[in-house]
Every structure is written in structure tokens, then in C-alpha cells.
Design a protein around this motif. Structure first.
Motif, PDB file in Angstrom:
ATOM      1  N   GLY A   1       1.377   2.577 -12.338  1.00  0.00           N
ATOM      2  CA  GLY A   1       2.245   1.678 -11.786  1.00  0.00           C
ATOM      3  C   GLY A   1       3.380   1.316 -12.907  1.00  0.00           C
ATOM      4  O   GLY A   1       4.251   0.442 -12.769  1.00  0.00           O
TER       5      GLY A   1
ATOM      6  N   SER B   1       6.705   1.386 -14.902  1.00  0.00           N
ATOM      7  CA  SER B   1       8.173   1.848 -14.739  1.00  0.00           C
ATOM      8  C   SER B   1       8.511   3.047 -15.823  1.00  0.00           C
ATOM      9  O   SER B   1       7.667   3.136 -16.681  1.00  0.00           O
ATOM     10  CB  SER B   1       9.023   0.900 -14.835  1.00  0.00           C
ATOM     11  OG  SER B   1       8.973   0.111 -16.265  1.00  0.00           O
TER      12      SER B   1
ATOM     13  N   LEU C   1      -0.386  -3.207  -2.635  1.00  0.00           N
ATOM     14  CA  LEU C   1       0.576  -2.514  -2.177  1.00  0.00           C
ATOM     15  C   LEU C   1       0.964  -2.625  -0.613  1.00  0.00           C
ATOM     16  O   LEU C   1      -0.059  -2.634   0.057  1.00  0.00           O
ATOM     17  CB  LEU C   1       0.541  -1.029  -2.556  1.00  0.00           C
ATOM     18  CG  LEU C   1       0.588  -0.555  -4.243  1.00  0.00           C
ATOM     19  CD1 LEU C   1       0.103   0.449  -4.225  1.00  0.00           C
ATOM     20  CD2 LEU C   1       2.008  -0.952  -4.739  1.00  0.00           C
TER      21      LEU C   1
ATOM     22  N   THR D   1      -1.579  -1.779  -7.339  1.00  0.00           N
ATOM     23  CA  THR D   1      -1.001  -1.334  -8.682  1.00  0.00           C
ATOM     24  C   THR D   1      -0.930  -2.323  -9.572  1.00  0.00           C
ATOM     25  O   THR D   1      -1.216  -3.152  -9.178  1.00  0.00           O
ATOM     26  CB  THR D   1       0.502  -0.666  -8.414  1.00  0.00           C
ATOM     27  OG1 THR D   1       1.049  -0.004  -9.397  1.00  0.00           O
ATOM     28  CG2 THR D   1       1.310  -2.120  -7.959  1.00  0.00           C
TER      29      THR D   1
ATOM     30  N   ILE E   1       1.059  -4.458 -12.753  1.00  0.00           N
ATOM     31  CA  ILE E   1       2.591  -4.810 -13.258  1.00  0.00           C
ATOM     32  C   ILE E   1       2.296  -5.152 -14.767  1.00  0.00           C
ATOM     33  O   ILE E   1       1.194  -5.815 -15.157  1.00  0.00           O
ATOM     34  CB  ILE E   1       3.023  -6.197 -12.799  1.00  0.00           C
ATOM     35  CG1 ILE E   1       1.911  -7.322 -12.506  1.00  0.00           C
ATOM     36  CG2 ILE E   1       3.605  -5.642 -11.279  1.00  0.00           C
ATOM     37  CD1 ILE E   1       2.778  -8.490 -11.896  1.00  0.00           C
TER      38      ILE E   1
ATOM     39  N   LYS F   1       9.257  -4.257  -8.332  1.00  0.00           N
ATOM     40  CA  LYS F   1       8.617  -3.607  -7.659  1.00  0.00           C
ATOM     41  C   LYS F   1       8.737  -4.139  -6.036  1.00  0.00           C
ATOM     42  O   LYS F   1       8.405  -3.522  -5.272  1.00  0.00           O
ATOM     43  CB  LYS F   1       6.737  -3.735  -7.917  1.00  0.00           C
ATOM     44  CG  LYS F   1       6.621  -2.921  -9.112  1.00  0.00           C
ATOM     45  CD  LYS F   1       5.151  -2.851  -9.342  1.00  0.00           C
ATOM     46  CE  LYS F   1       4.930  -1.654 -10.453  1.00  0.00           C
ATOM     47  NZ  LYS F   1       5.422  -1.916 -11.762  1.00  0.00           N
TER      48      LYS F   1
ATOM     49  N   LEU G   1       7.575  -2.004  -2.828  1.00  0.00           N
ATOM     50  CA  LEU G   1       6.239  -1.527  -3.168  1.00  0.00           C
ATOM     51  C   LEU G   1       5.153  -2.904  -2.817  1.00  0.00           C
ATOM     52  O   LEU G   1       3.757  -2.480  -2.457  1.00  0.00           O
ATOM     53  CB  LEU G   1       5.946  -1.102  -4.581  1.00  0.00           C
ATOM     54  CG  LEU G   1       6.650  -0.032  -5.120  1.00  0.00           C
ATOM     55  CD1 LEU G   1       6.602   0.025  -6.324  1.00  0.00           C
ATOM     56  CD2 LEU G   1       6.257   1.131  -4.234  1.00  0.00           C
ATOM     57  N   THR G   2       5.557  -3.995  -2.839  1.00  0.00           N
ATOM     58  CA  THR G   2       4.747  -5.205  -2.416  1.00  0.00           C
ATOM     59  C   THR G   2       5.747  -6.328  -1.935  1.00  0.00           C
ATOM     60  O   THR G   2       6.840  -6.264  -1.889  1.00  0.00           O
ATOM     61  CB  THR G   2       4.033  -5.703  -4.055  1.00  0.00           C
ATOM     62  OG1 THR G   2       3.102  -6.455  -3.589  1.00  0.00           O
ATOM     63  CG2 THR G   2       5.071  -5.871  -4.946  1.00  0.00           C
TER      64      THR G   2
END
Length: 714
Positions: free
Chosen positions: A300, A302, A455, A506, A508, A550, A555-556
Motif C-alpha cells: 500500500g 505510495s 478498502l 491496506t 498507511i 488513498k 481506495l477507502t
């Protein structure tokens, strides 16, 4: 008859051009050797989806396809049809009209089976079609998981006059635990959990019953179970203990075990843990795949963070700490790093408690404190095995920390974890447990904080056009974007995500690279907030900022990010406040951790305020007397007003708000979160968020805003 049905369906598939003659011959051979139905084989091979196959059945046999979500099944019907019959013949009773019972099946029943059902129940039969998945879920939902098995066992014991559990002996429970039905029930509980993507299965005894829960994407969900399960709980737990080689006689002490099982061609590692309670033993089964692909690209990260990770793990020596609470994915991140480094040229040794996954090519050590093998002792022994890379499962004390750090100083690359809330707190934790600042600054390469978020399900994800503008403003402000560039997405819920709206998780990240400025701050023992300020100035992206990225990628959801990442000014933040008298006190302020977003109402109310804390002494001196203003808009979370001076963002204000409702002036502290220049050097728009507004004050403000009758401006 089954063979005839398979041939009929094979002809339909060939006529429709779904499979070729050659494929058909191979499938028929497999059916003959495995005794599976044609439906099972073609769906497993991906020849056709279950929904399309159902449509073919409907067309060929003139049967309706039922939408289970559109109907409600009468409880009386379920009571009339025993679970053991419904589960044995694989049907769900849907409707009973006079003497005709409508049943939902995933595959047309043979005439012989229909006759058996008619004989046992005394009703005529009509069939409708649903998918296999819907049938399994409906049987569990309406009857409870394992209801059919339990009914069958319960009646068997009643017929023989045998007690379910002997009052005096363990032997009866052990025999019962080996009963085929109990084995089947335990397998069913585990299989259902795997189908639902559960990572943990919780079996918990309570007075009057048993609770079964699955943890899916980090959230616990109740699973309906039959009431009879409480009678068989000792046997179920004994069966689980037998699977994991635990002592079935010992019920007074916690036990931990492990079992390897094969479910649907997949080999799984089950970690079983039991603890005693006054009402029986509570069991947790953790489900882990025996083989798992660990990849940095799939964590996950970047693109920016991935480059930082790659640079960090290629360093020849130093220590990298991954921080976060239990269950935040720290071990997975470390395993991904080790997998990337795992080559024949490197010797990698880990010491863990417990070993989560086995990785070929890496020497892994399990901690056993009961025999004296703790992290510190294990680390001293590891050095004699000439490692290049070392992973320490967790740094818990000064001795372990200092050994790990000295390993890093003597030319080894070391990975480990700390339990802290953010990356900067990792520095504080090491200093708190007694590590000298010079050791931290000279050995640590980075502190990496992480959290797991759910997600959005891609099958039912849509843009949320009703997302509050205040929320978009907050995201845009944190990412230095414009509000129109921020889009929020949510999932409505569908069969794929079990109608939760989420599918998978995922991570962060917040990566604090220990550069020269950070090293100097550590040596000077700067407080955590000052070190964080330096790190942000040097380009560190916070957990929340990574989460917002995200969110705008779809994504979320914002709620998932806010749930695990407190902002700078929220949740019991302690602020040192300089009072007019010259005395200093610590004011504990709180913003609700769920970050409720309230609509802003255009409303003019008289406001008095004074600055009681600011980064600039100038403002503290000149504005510590009361100033007058009028609100421009207001919500239950903060307000906007216009003022003639530019007050620094982050200043703490004491507010006195005049609400014309006949009650005393509302007083609270607020933080200046936004300043916008309207007229150059003359007029400024100030946005503040309330810090210590009590629930009673908030309810009072909410009541007044509702009574005002003004429309929400977003």
C-alpha cells in the motif's frame, strides 16, 4: 438420475457454445473420476459464472430464480422444517401455501429426493433457484451455523438416553470430540470463516449461550449459531485441542497450539489459543496461509514512500523501527523487507514471538521465556552466527534495545518494532526505556509508523456526492489542494463484500528518516512535537496525509482514515495556557475521536474572544484582552468570523458566544485552524474549531441551530 442430469446440462453447454467437444469430454472424465456434479467442475474451472449457470438451469427446467433480498421468510415456516432435513437435502424453505412448500435450491433435486422430502414433511414441493453461496449464507443466517448437525446429534443422544457431557469424566468428552458430527461441525466453523475471509475465529462462552464471531478486515462480526451449541461446547473445544495437540484435561490454564489443515486445495496454518473463564474456555483460532507472497509493492506504499523504503533497506547497517499498535501489520511489513533482501549472498536471522510465517532461506528463532530464551539472550547468540541482516520481533526493554542498537553500530542491518502511536513517539519510547540519545541518533536510520484501513469494494464503489464540503475542505487543507480536486468514494454493499462495503485492507504510512536535523534534535532531547515539526519541514508525510491520498484515489473512506489517525489538535491534547494572572496551567482539551462533521449555518452571533496562547509573543501580549467580533457562520464543531488582525494559525482562543436562547453565555476554548486574507493587511477571515465544548453545551448549540430554521450551506 444424477448422471442423466449431468449429460443434459453438458448438451446445453455445448449447444450454447460455452464449451467445446474436447473440453466437454475432459469435464465428463473428471466428473466420472471425482463423482462431482457438472456444476461444481465448470464453476471451479471458471468456464462459467454461477449466476450464468443458474440462468441456464432456469431456462432448461422452467424454474424461477429467486432474489432472496427481496423476500422475508416467515419464522413459522422455519420452525416447521427441521434444520437437519434442510441441511441434509440442501434446500431453504421459502413459503408454505396450504400443502405446498416452496423450497430454494442451487441445483434441481432429483425426483427420488423430492419424494423423500414429501414423505418426511408431508408437503408437496415446488422449487426455485438460488446460488450455492446464497444457499449457504441463508441456511447459516436463518437456522444458525451447524444447526443441522447439532439437531441430529441432540436427537441421537435423546434416543439413546445418553448425556451430552458426562459430569464426572473427561473420557466421554474425548470420545464425543472424535465423533464424526463434532469433527464435521468444527470443520464447518473453520470452513465458513475461510469462505468469509476471516483472519480470526472467536468462540466465547457466556451465561446461557455461546457466541461465535469472525474477524473480517479487522472488524468482528457475529455469526448466528444454533442454541444447541452450548450443550456441545466442551466437545467442540476438545476437538480443537486435539487438532492442535493441546492437553484436553487442562481447563484451568491458558494454552497455545498450532494445527496445519487443508481446505479446498489450500493449506492453512491455524494458531489456537485458549483461556479459562468462569463459564468455560474461550478459544481464538487465527487463520494464516502456510505460504504467503510478501512484496513491498503490495503493502500500500505510495511511489514516494516505496522509493524511501527501497533506499532504507539497501543501507549496509543501521536499525529500522516499524511502529504501531497490535494488529497494524508491522510484521507483514518487516517480512516484505526481509523477502526483498533474501538472497544467497546474505545471512538473515530473525528472533520472534511468535513466528508468524515461515520464510525459506531465513533462519527463524522462536522466543521461549519459560526456558530462559528471551529476545536479549537470543540476540547475544545470533551474533555468533555471522548474520548480515537481523530482525527482532519487538523491542520491549532497555537490554534488548541496546543490544539491537549495538548490532546496528557494528555493521548489521537490523529491523524491529515498537508499540507507539506515531513515528516520532518511537524516539521518545527508546529514551524512556533508558537508551542514551547518542546511541539512538547514531544507529537508527528511520522510524516507520503504520496503520491498517479497510478498502472500498471495487464492485459497488461509487462517488459520494453528498460528502460535506467541510470534510473536503479539511482533506484539501491537509494535502494543500483545492476543494474541487477532492472526491470521496464509498461502496454501497454487494454479495462480493458481504454487503459491508469493504473488501480487503491496506496500510498507511508515516516515515521519519533520521537525518542530520533529527539527529541534532535527539541529542538535544527536543520534545516529540518539536521533532515532528522538524520532520514535516523536511518533507515527512503524516499518517493522516497518506490516508487522505488513498481517500481521493477512491481506495477507502474518510471515516476509515479518521478512525486510526488522530489529527494534530484532537483527542486529549494537552496545551500549556498562559493565563492573564501570569499563572500557567495545563488545560486538557478534547475533540471527539470519531471526527463528526456538522453542517455550517450562516448565522450572525455576537462573539468575544482573547488569545491565550500563540506561537508569537507579540500576539500574546497585544491580544490577551477581550476582542469583539460577529460570527459569519457556525456549526457544532466550530465557527467562522472576520477580524482586523492576522492571528497565527494554531493559536488558542478563549471564546464567549452569545446565544439568544435565554441561557448563560457559552464559553469554551478553540483552536485557530484557518486564516484567509480578504482585504490585504486589513481584513482576515478566521476559522476556529471548538476544543473543550462539553456534550451539554454542544447539545444546546445544536438545538438552537435547528430552531434557527436556516438552511445548511454545506
Amino acid at each position: 438420475m444424477a448422471k442423466k442430469l449431468n449429460l443434459i446440462l453438458a448438451d446445453i453447454l455445448r449447444e450454447k457454445g460455452i464449451i467445446s467437444q474436447k473440453q466437454l469430454e475432459e469435464i465428463l472424465k473428471e466428473i466420472e473420476s471425482t463423482k462431482k456434479s457438472i456444476r461444481e467442475v465448470i464453476i471451479q474451472k471458471g468456464v462459467i459464472s454461477e449466476e450464468k449457470f443458474l440462468a441456464l438451469l432456469s431456462e432448461r427446467f422452467k424454474l424461477k430464480i429467486l432474489n432472496l433480498k427481496s423476500i422475508s421468510i416467515d419464522k413459522e415456516i422455519l420452525e416447521k422444517i427441521p434444520a437437519k432435513i434442510a441441511t441434509y437435502y440442501r434446500f431453504l424453505p421459502v413459503e408454505l401455501k396450504e400443502r405446498t412448500l416452496t423450497i430454494a435450491v442451487s441445483f434441481p433435486l432429483e425426483i427420488k429426493i423430492q419424494d423423500e422430502i414429501r414423505t418426511q414433511l408431508g408437503y408437496d414441493i415446488e422449487m426455485v433457484l438460488i446460488t450455492e453461496r446464497e444457499l449457504d449464507e441463508a441456511l447459516s443466517r436463518y437456522y444458525g451455523l451447524g444447526k443441522g448437525v447439532l439437531e441430529k446429534m441432540d436427537s441421537a443422544f435423546k434416543d439413546t438416553g445418553t448425556k451430552v457431557v458426562s459430569e464426572e469424566g473427561i473420557e466421554d468428552i474425548e470420545k464425543l470430540a472424535e465423533d464424526a458430527s463434532i469433527i464435521n461441525l468444527v470443520n464447518q466453523i473453520i470452513l465458513e470463516g475461510i469462505k468469509k475471509r476471516a483472519t480470526d475465529i472467536h468462540i466465547e462462552p457466556y451465561r446461557g449461550g455461546v457466541t461465535l464471531r469472525y474477524r473480517i478486515d479487522g472488524i468482528l462480526y457475529d455469526v448466528p449459531v444454533a442454541g444447541e451449541v452450548k450443550n456441545f461446547l466442551p466437545a467442540i473445544i476438545s476437538r480443537i485441542k486435539i487438532m492442535s495437540n493441546l492437553n484436553i484435561v487442562e481447563r484451568r490454564l491458558p494454552q497455545d497450539g498450532r494445527a496445519i489443515v487443508k481446505i479446498q486445495e489450500q493449506v492453512l496454518d491455524l494458531r489456537i489459543s485458549t483461556i479459562p473463564t468462569p463459564l468455560g474456555e474461550s478459544v481464538v483460532i487465527r487463520i494464516l496461509p502456510t505460504q504467503m507472497l510478501f512484496s513491498l509493492e503490495k503493502l500500500g506504499l505510495s511511489q514516494r514512500d516505496l522509493k524511501i523504503f527501497e533506499a532504507l533497506i539497501q543501507k549496509p547497517h543501521g536499525i529500522i523501527f516499524v511502529t504501531g499498535p497490535t494488529g497494524s501489520g508491522k510484521t507483514t511489513t518487516l517480512y516484505a523487507c526481509l523477502t526483498r533482501l533474501n538472497t544467497k549472498e546474505r545471512k538473515i536471522i530473525t528472533i520472534e514471538d511468535p513466528i508468524e510465517y515461515e520464510i525459506p532461506g531465513i533462519t527463524q528463532i522462536q522466543v521461549h521465556p519459560e526456558i530462559g530464551l528471551d529476545f536479549a539472550r537470543g540476540l547475544r547468540s545470533i551474533l555468533r552466527h555471522d548474520p548480515d541482516v537481523i530482525m527482532v520481533g519487538e523491542v520491549r526493554d532497555q537490554e534488548t534495545a541496546e543490544i539491537a542498537i549495538r548490532m546496528a553500530l557494528t555493521g548489521h542491518l537490523v529491523f524491529s518494532t515498537l508499540h507507539t502511536n506515531d513515528a516520532v513517539s518511537g524516539i521518545t519510547r527508546l529514551l524512556d526505556i533508558g537508551v542514551e540519545p547518542y546511541l539512538v541518533s547514531s544507529s537508527v536510520e528511520a522510524f516507520i509508523a503504520q496503520r491498517l484501513i479497510r478498502l472500498n469494494c471495487v464492485d459497488c464503489k461509487v462517488e459520494d456526492t453528498s460528502a460535506p464540503l467541510e470534510l473536503k475542505d479539511m482533506i484539501a487543507d491537509d494535502l494543500k489542494l483545492k476543494s474541487r480536486e477532492v472526491k470521496v468514494f464509498r461502496s454501497k454493499g454487494c454479495p462480493r463484500c458481504n454487503f459491508t462495503g469493504f473488501f480487503g485492507r491496506t496500510a498507511i504510512y508515516e516515515i521519519l528518516v533520521v537525518g542530520e536535523a533529527i539527529k541534532e534534535a535527539i541529542l538535544k532531547k527536543y520534545p516529540a512535537n518539536q521533532i515532528k515539526k522538524i520532520a514535516i519541514e523536511e518533507g515527512m508525510q503524516s499518517l493522516r496525509q497518506d490516508g487522505w491520498q488513498k481517500v481521493i484515489l477512491g481506495l477507502t473512506t474518510p471515516e476509515e482514515v479518521m478512525k486510526v489517525t488522530p489529527s494534530e489538535e484532537e483527542v486529549f491534547k494537552k496545551v500549556s495556557v498562559s493565563m492573564p494572572s501570569g499563572l500557567t496551567e495545563i488545560v486538557t482539551t478534547e475533540i471527539p475521536s470519531d471526527q463528526r462533521i456538522w453542517p455550517r449555518i450562516p448565522l450572525k452571533l455576537n462573539l468575544r474572544f482573547r488569545v491565550i496562547k500563540s506561537d508569537l509573543d507579540l500576539f500574546k501580549k497585544e491580544l490577551n484582552i477581550e476582542q469583539m467580533a460577529v460570527t459569519k457562520n457556525i456549526s457544532c464543531g466550530g465557527l467562522l468570523f472576520v477580524f482586523s488582525e492576522n492571528i497565527p494559525v494554531g493559536s488558542i482562543l478563549e471564546l464567549k458566544l452569545e446565544i439568544p436562547d435565554g441561557e448563560p453565555i457559552l464559553e469554551c476554548l478553540a483552536r485557530l485552524s484557518r486564516v484567509e486574507e480578504i482585504e490585504e493587511g486589513r481584513v482576515y477571515e478566521m476559522g476556529v474549531c471548538f476544543l473543550d465544548l462539553s456534550l451539554g453545551q454542544r447539545a444546546r448549540l445544536e438545538r438552537y441551530l435547528k430552531r434557527s430554521g436556516l438552511k445548511d450551506t454545506g
